[in-house]
Design a protein around this motif. Structure first.
Motif, PDB file in Angstrom:
ATOM      1  N   MET A  36       0.846  -1.201   0.000  1.00 17.47           N
ATOM      2  CA  MET A  36       0.000   0.000   0.000  1.00 17.47           C
ATOM      3  C   MET A  36       0.879   1.249   0.000  1.00 17.47           C
ATOM      4  N   PRO A  37       0.566   2.287  -0.829  1.00 23.06           N
ATOM      5  CA  PRO A  37       1.356   3.506  -0.813  1.00 23.06           C
ATOM      6  C   PRO A  37       1.300   4.164   0.556  1.00 23.06           C
ATOM      7  N   SER A  38       2.414   4.752   0.962  1.00 19.54           N
ATOM      8  CA  SER A  38       2.446   5.435   2.259  1.00 19.54           C
ATOM      9  C   SER A  38       1.731   6.761   2.152  1.00 19.54           C
ATOM     10  N   ILE A  39       1.031   7.142   3.222  1.00 17.92           N
ATOM     11  CA  ILE A  39       0.318   8.405   3.265  1.00 17.92           C
ATOM     12  C   ILE A  39       0.951   9.272   4.332  1.00 17.92           C
ATOM     13  N   GLU A  40       1.345  10.474   3.934  1.00 17.36           N
ATOM     14  CA  GLU A  40       2.034  11.401   4.816  1.00 17.36           C
ATOM     15  C   GLU A  40       1.164  11.747   6.021  1.00 17.36           C
ATOM     16  N   LYS A  41       1.764  11.758   7.198  1.00 21.91           N
ATOM     17  CA  LYS A  41       1.072  12.198   8.403  1.00 21.91           C
ATOM     18  C   LYS A  41       1.335  13.689   8.591  1.00 21.91           C
ATOM     19  N   VAL A  42       0.279  14.477   8.540  1.00 21.19           N
ATOM     20  CA  VAL A  42       0.414  15.917   8.616  1.00 21.19           C
ATOM     21  C   VAL A  42      -0.247  16.425   9.876  1.00 21.19           C
ATOM     22  N   ASP A  43       0.421  17.323  10.592  1.00 21.90           N
ATOM     23  CA  ASP A  43      -0.154  17.944  11.772  1.00 21.90           C
ATOM     24  C   ASP A  43      -1.387  18.723  11.364  1.00 21.90           C
ATOM     25  N   THR A  44      -2.515  18.452  12.013  1.00 21.24           N
ATOM     26  CA  THR A  44      -3.767  19.098  11.621  1.00 21.24           C
ATOM     27  C   THR A  44      -3.730  20.601  11.861  1.00 21.24           C
ATOM     28  N   HIS A  45      -2.764  21.102  12.649  1.00 18.80           N
ATOM     29  CA  HIS A  45      -2.668  22.525  12.905  1.00 18.80           C
ATOM     30  C   HIS A  45      -1.603  23.197  12.038  1.00 18.80           C
ATOM     31  N   GLU A  46      -0.924  22.432  11.197  1.00 17.67           N
ATOM     32  CA  GLU A  46       0.080  23.001  10.323  1.00 17.67           C
ATOM     33  C   GLU A  46      -0.600  23.899   9.289  1.00 17.67           C
ATOM     34  N   LYS A  47       0.001  25.065   9.036  1.00 20.18           N
ATOM     35  CA  LYS A  47      -0.572  26.013   8.097  1.00 20.18           C
ATOM     36  C   LYS A  47      -0.092  25.676   6.694  1.00 20.18           C
ATOM     37  N   VAL A  48      -0.968  25.077   5.896  1.00 18.03           N
ATOM     38  CA  VAL A  48      -0.642  24.652   4.544  1.00 18.03           C
ATOM     39  C   VAL A  48      -1.615  25.347   3.595  1.00 18.03           C
ATOM     40  N   ASP A  49      -1.099  26.140   2.640  1.00 16.19           N
ATOM     41  CA  ASP A  49      -2.008  26.868   1.758  1.00 16.19           C
ATOM     42  C   ASP A  49      -2.520  25.975   0.633  1.00 16.19           C
ATOM     43  N   THR A  50      -3.483  26.500  -0.112  1.00 19.41           N
ATOM     44  CA  THR A  50      -4.156  25.712  -1.136  1.00 19.41           C
ATOM     45  C   THR A  50      -3.200  25.283  -2.235  1.00 19.41           C
ATOM     46  N   HIS A  51      -2.291  26.161  -2.619  1.00 17.55           N
ATOM     47  CA  HIS A  51      -1.305  25.836  -3.655  1.00 17.55           C
ATOM     48  C   HIS A  51      -0.485  24.616  -3.247  1.00 17.55           C
ATOM     49  N   ARG A  52       0.001  24.601  -2.006  1.00 17.07           N
ATOM     50  CA  ARG A  52       0.825  23.483  -1.552  1.00 17.07           C
ATOM     51  C   ARG A  52       0.010  22.193  -1.478  1.00 17.07           C
ATOM     52  N   LYS A  53      -1.241  22.295  -1.043  1.00 15.99           N
ATOM     53  CA  LYS A  53      -2.075  21.093  -0.969  1.00 15.99           C
ATOM     54  C   LYS A  53      -2.274  20.476  -2.346  1.00 15.99           C
ATOM     55  N   ALA A  54      -2.621  21.315  -3.335  1.00 14.83           N
ATOM     56  CA  ALA A  54      -2.830  20.801  -4.685  1.00 14.83           C
ATOM     57  C   ALA A  54      -1.545  20.216  -5.251  1.00 14.83           C
ATOM     58  N   LEU A  55      -0.412  20.888  -5.035  1.00 12.96           N
ATOM     59  CA  LEU A  55       0.856  20.394  -5.556  1.00 12.96           C
ATOM     60  C   LEU A  55       1.269  19.098  -4.871  1.00 12.96           C
ATOM     61  N   THR A  56       1.030  19.002  -3.574  1.00 12.37           N
ATOM     62  CA  THR A  56       1.347  17.771  -2.845  1.00 12.37           C
ATOM     63  C   THR A  56       0.599  16.586  -3.445  1.00 12.37           C
ATOM     64  N   LEU A  57      -0.677  16.780  -3.741  1.00 14.00           N
ATOM     65  CA  LEU A  57      -1.468  15.712  -4.359  1.00 14.00           C
ATOM     66  C   LEU A  57      -0.951  15.383  -5.758  1.00 14.00           C
ATOM     67  N   ASN A  58      -0.607  16.409  -6.536  1.00 14.87           N
ATOM     68  CA  ASN A  58      -0.096  16.176  -7.887  1.00 14.87           C
ATOM     69  C   ASN A  58       1.204  15.374  -7.881  1.00 14.87           C
ATOM     70  N   LEU A  59       2.017  15.584  -6.860  1.00 15.24           N
ATOM     71  CA  LEU A  59       3.310  14.910  -6.805  1.00 15.24           C
ATOM     72  C   LEU A  59       3.251  13.559  -6.097  1.00 15.24           C
ATOM     73  N   ASP A  60       2.083  13.201  -5.590  1.00 13.70           N
ATOM     74  CA  ASP A  60       1.904  11.911  -4.928  1.00 13.70           C
ATOM     75  C   ASP A  60       1.520  10.870  -5.979  1.00 13.70           C
ATOM     76  N   PRO A  61       2.366   9.907  -6.274  1.00 13.68           N
ATOM     77  CA  PRO A  61       2.069   8.947  -7.340  1.00 13.68           C
ATOM     78  C   PRO A  61       0.943   7.978  -7.016  1.00 13.68           C
ATOM     79  N   SER A  62       0.471   7.984  -5.770  1.00 15.70           N
ATOM     80  CA  SER A  62      -0.549   6.996  -5.393  1.00 15.70           C
ATOM     81  C   SER A  62      -1.974   7.492  -5.606  1.00 15.70           C
ATOM     82  N   THR A  63      -2.195   8.821  -5.782  1.00 15.80           N
ATOM     83  CA  THR A  63      -3.549   9.356  -5.897  1.00 15.80           C
ATOM     84  C   THR A  63      -3.845   9.735  -7.342  1.00 15.80           C
ATOM     85  N   PHE A  64      -5.030   9.369  -7.829  1.00 13.32           N
ATOM     86  CA  PHE A  64      -5.385   9.628  -9.217  1.00 13.32           C
ATOM     87  C   PHE A  64      -6.901   9.640  -9.321  1.00 13.32           C
ATOM     88  N   GLY A  65      -7.462  10.641 -10.040  1.00  9.65           N
ATOM     89  CA  GLY A  65      -8.914  10.690 -10.062  1.00  9.65           C
ATOM     90  C   GLY A  65      -9.502  11.593 -11.123  1.00  9.65           C
TER      91      GLY A  65
END
Length: 220
Positions: A1-30
């Motif tokens: 199973m692909p590993s899923i990053e554990k992210v602190d729920t209080h970490e400040k992550v903007d929308t650009h970084r979230k979208a890019l993180t998903l784009n660079l994750d080879p396990s997610t596709f939709g």
């Protein structure tokens, strides 16, 4: 199973970084199907770079006859029933087309929304339905988020922007912050951190259907 990053729920992550993180994750596709307020969610993934790593398809069926042909007739266009028909259709197509080649290593998802944003005359009640169906492990059963949203921003442009942010937050939360319902919903409701003002766009109702131990829930 692909590993899923554990992210602190209080970490400040903007929308650009979230979208890019998903784009660079080879396990997610939709796939993305958006009706009524532009393709605001898919747009984020297309503009940040690396979209071919996430986006299998994006579609916007604005014409009612086209929409009926794709998803069936007999329901209001901005409704839970239409949203579920969209989810069923997009999920079935995605799986039938890609299961054989990618199913063993991919966490599939289908994101859909049907929205009535502020019209030109400002005479409607802006609201919409947002849905996400996704896997938590390759070949695993689907989980769902179904959200009803009220759009309180004063202009169509701002309402479209809010939908885009909400959609990215929802997909990001599903794959990286689903340890608990609470941590997940904090991420979904979070506004972009680079903005100075706070807006009033909100999700009023959410339904979570999950193969995890916690049950289907109504929140808010």
């Amino acid at each position: 199973m692909p590993s899923i990053e554990k992210v602190d729920t209080h970490e400040k992550v903007d929308t650009h970084r979230k979208a890019l993180t998903l784009n660079l994750d080879p396990s997610t596709f939709g796939s993305f199907a958006e009706i009524g307020a532009g393709q605001e969610v898919a747009r984020w993934f297309l503009v940040v770079g690396g979209a071919s790593g996430t986006v299998a398809k994006t579609i916007s069926a604005y014409d009612k006859e086209v929409s009926d042909d794709l998803y069936g007739s007999g329901s209001r266009y901005v409704s839970k029933q239409r949203l579920e028909a969209m989810l069923d259709s997009e999920w079935a197509q995605l799986r039938s087309q890609l299961d054989k080649t990618r199913g063993a290593r991919t966490l599939f998802f289908s994101f859909v929304d049907t929205v009535s944003a502020r019209n030109f005359a400002g005479t409607n009640d802006p609201h919409g339905w947002v849905g996400l169906r996704f896997q938590m492990q390759p070949g695993g059963p689907p989980n769902e988020f179904l959200l009803h949203i009220n759009l309180r921003d004063p202009s169509n442009v701002l309402q479209q922007e809010a939908i885009g942010i909400l959609g990215v937050n929802l997909i990001y939360a599903a794959f990286y912050q689903l340890q608990t319902k609470e941590s997940c919903l904090i991420t979904v409701r979070r506004q972009p951190w680079h903005r100075q003002q706070t807006r009033e766009s909100s999700t009023n109702r959410a339904i979570i259907r999950s193969s995890r131990p916690w049950k289907t829930s109504r929140i808010f």
